[in-house]
Design a protein around this motif. Structure first.
Motif, short mmCIF file in Angstrom:
data_model
loop_
_atom_site.label_atom_id
_atom_site.label_comp_id
_atom_site.label_asym_id
_atom_site.label_seq_id
_atom_site.Cartn_x
_atom_site.Cartn_y
_atom_site.Cartn_z
N HIS A 220 11.34 30.60 55.87
CA HIS A 220 11.95 29.28 55.94
C HIS A 220 13.41 29.35 56.37
O HIS A 220 13.95 28.40 56.94
CB HIS A 220 11.90 28.58 54.58
N GLY A 221 14.07 30.50 56.11
CA GLY A 221 15.50 30.59 56.32
C GLY A 221 15.93 30.50 57.77
O GLY A 221 17.02 29.99 58.07
N LEU A 222 15.10 30.98 58.70
CA LEU A 222 15.47 30.93 60.10
C LEU A 222 15.71 29.48 60.54
O LEU A 222 16.76 29.14 61.10
CB LEU A 222 14.38 31.57 60.95
N LEU A 223 14.74 28.62 60.30
CA LEU A 223 14.86 27.22 60.72
C LEU A 223 15.90 26.49 59.88
O LEU A 223 16.67 25.67 60.40
CB LEU A 223 13.49 26.53 60.60
N GLU A 224 15.92 26.78 58.60
CA GLU A 224 16.86 26.11 57.69
C GLU A 224 18.30 26.40 58.09
O GLU A 224 19.13 25.48 58.20
CB GLU A 224 16.60 26.59 56.27
N LEU A 225 18.63 27.67 58.30
CA LEU A 225 19.99 28.02 58.66
C LEU A 225 20.35 27.53 60.06
O LEU A 225 21.49 27.13 60.31
CB LEU A 225 20.18 29.54 58.58
N LEU B 245 9.01 22.27 53.85
CA LEU B 245 7.57 22.45 53.70
C LEU B 245 7.19 23.93 53.84
O LEU B 245 6.33 24.43 53.10
CB LEU B 245 6.82 21.61 54.73
N ILE B 246 7.82 24.62 54.79
CA ILE B 246 7.55 26.05 54.93
C ILE B 246 7.99 26.80 53.68
O ILE B 246 7.28 27.68 53.17
CB ILE B 246 8.29 26.61 56.16
N GLU B 247 9.15 26.43 53.14
CA GLU B 247 9.66 27.11 51.95
C GLU B 247 8.77 26.87 50.74
O GLU B 247 8.62 27.73 49.87
CB GLU B 247 11.08 26.64 51.65
N ALA C 145 8.12 28.91 64.00
CA ALA C 145 8.79 27.63 63.79
C ALA C 145 10.17 27.63 64.44
O ALA C 145 10.58 26.66 65.10
CB ALA C 145 8.91 27.33 62.30
N GLU C 146 10.90 28.74 64.27
CA GLU C 146 12.22 28.86 64.87
C GLU C 146 12.13 28.85 66.40
O GLU C 146 12.90 28.16 67.08
CB GLU C 146 12.89 30.14 64.39
N ALA C 147 11.20 29.61 66.94
CA ALA C 147 11.04 29.67 68.39
C ALA C 147 10.65 28.32 68.97
O ALA C 147 11.12 27.92 70.04
CB ALA C 147 9.99 30.73 68.76
N ALA C 148 9.79 27.60 68.25
CA ALA C 148 9.36 26.28 68.71
C ALA C 148 10.55 25.32 68.75
O ALA C 148 10.71 24.55 69.71
CB ALA C 148 8.27 25.74 67.79
#
Length: 330
Positions: free
Chosen positions: A217-222, A274-276, A296-299
């Protein structure tokens, strides 16, 4: 009235109006405004010609042009769904794309602080003892970090995470009111916390567990937090260095950009939450959970680059003031 002189004086205006009418489906906000202005001007020209000339060819030509322009100008206001689509394909991604230098700078600075503090904590027993008692640290690294993701029902935890992450991003957004001067402090506080926990976990040989819990979750969150910080600091810099445009105009544009990002990040942080709540604590293998986070981050990055670059090439800024407010007629 000298008809030839009148035609010579205004032909460029009529040609421009005709060109805008032909391109009615691809007009920018500024061009829509120009079309309305030219329609009014040419309508006046038509009235003058009708009252002072008997040139039926010229009257017919201007009448047709005014009628076509009127059918475009009086089109219905853009429906809500079209504004929704424009926001997600133009307004939000183009602001994010244009802020990429600030965005990248925020990320590099953040992770540099995390790495420095993490290494410092992991290699200094004195620092660890100052952070808490051995029992407190043991509770943190052997229980609290992992149980944090699973001790609450997924639905309520997702809501809690969303609110918490939104609050961090909101602090960065709100700091734009102060021209972004407090944003580095907000980022440093969060980087410090992450570095301390990471340092303790790696010192206890629980680095893989820590990374496996953070990355999904941290990639997208950060990334969302860095974007919020980027637009806030960019707004502050626009006041310091507005370029060759009026400072007030640049500040207004950047302020509206901040609002666009704030709205877009509500959805981005919801997905991260939601991922977290659902992926991070799941029994899936660590590599699978991390893979979901990477996808998710790549998208998200692919979405910003694709739509943002396309909007930049079309001359879009993401400013709501530039958006057409009418659905131009066919």
């Amino acid at each position: 009235m000298d008809v030839d002189a009148f035609v010579l004086a205004h032909r460029a205006t009529w040609d421009r109006l005709e060109a805008l009418v032909k391109r009615r489906r691809r007009l920018t906000g500024a061009e829509v405004d120009e079309l309305v202005e030219l329609y009014q001007r040419v309508s006046t020209h038509l009235s003058v010609v009708r009252s002072t000339s008997s040139d039926s060819v010229l009257i017919g030509k201007l009448s047709t042009l005014v009628a076509r322009a009127r059918s475009v100008v009086t089109g219905a206001h853009a429906p809500l769904w079209r504004e929704f689509v424009r926001f997600w394909t133009v307004s939000f991604p183009v602001v994010a794309y244009r802020s990429w230098r600030w965005w990248l700078g925020s990320a590099v600075g953040f992770f540099l602080v995390v790495a420095v503090i993490g290494v410092w904590v992991a290699n200094n027993p004195e620092v660890q003892s100052a952070l808490g008692s051995p029992s407190d640290i043991d509770q943190l690294i052997n229980h609290d970090v992992e149980s944090y993701y699973s001790e609450h029902p997924a639905a309520s935890f997702a809501l809690q995470v969303w609110v918490n992450n939104s609050w961090v991003a909101a602090q960065c957004i709100a700091s734009s009111i102060l021209l972004g001067v407090t944003i580095p402090g907000v980022l440093f506080d969060n980087a410090e916390n992450l570095g301390v926990i990471g340092g303790l976990m790696f010192h206890a040989d629980k680095g893989p567990l820590f990374v496996g819990l953070l990355l999904p979750h941290g990639l997208l969150e950060l990334t969302a937090v860095f974007l919020a910080a980027a637009v806030g600091m960019r707004l502050g810099w626009s006041v310091i260095s507005p370029g060759n445009r009026p400072r007030g105009q640049v500040l207004a544009e950047q302020g509206r950009a901040v609002v666009s990002v704030a709205v877009g990040l509500v959805v981005v942080l919801l997905i991260s939450g939601l991922i977290e709540a659902l992926v991070t604590p799941s029994p899936l293998p660590t590599l699978v959970r991390i893979g979901i986070g990477v996808l998710a981050e790549a998208a998200f990055l692919g979405y910003v680059v694709y739509f943002g670059r396309r909007a930049v090439r079309a001359g879009e800024t993401g400013d709501v003031e530039d958006a057409p407010d009418v659905a131009l007629a066919s």
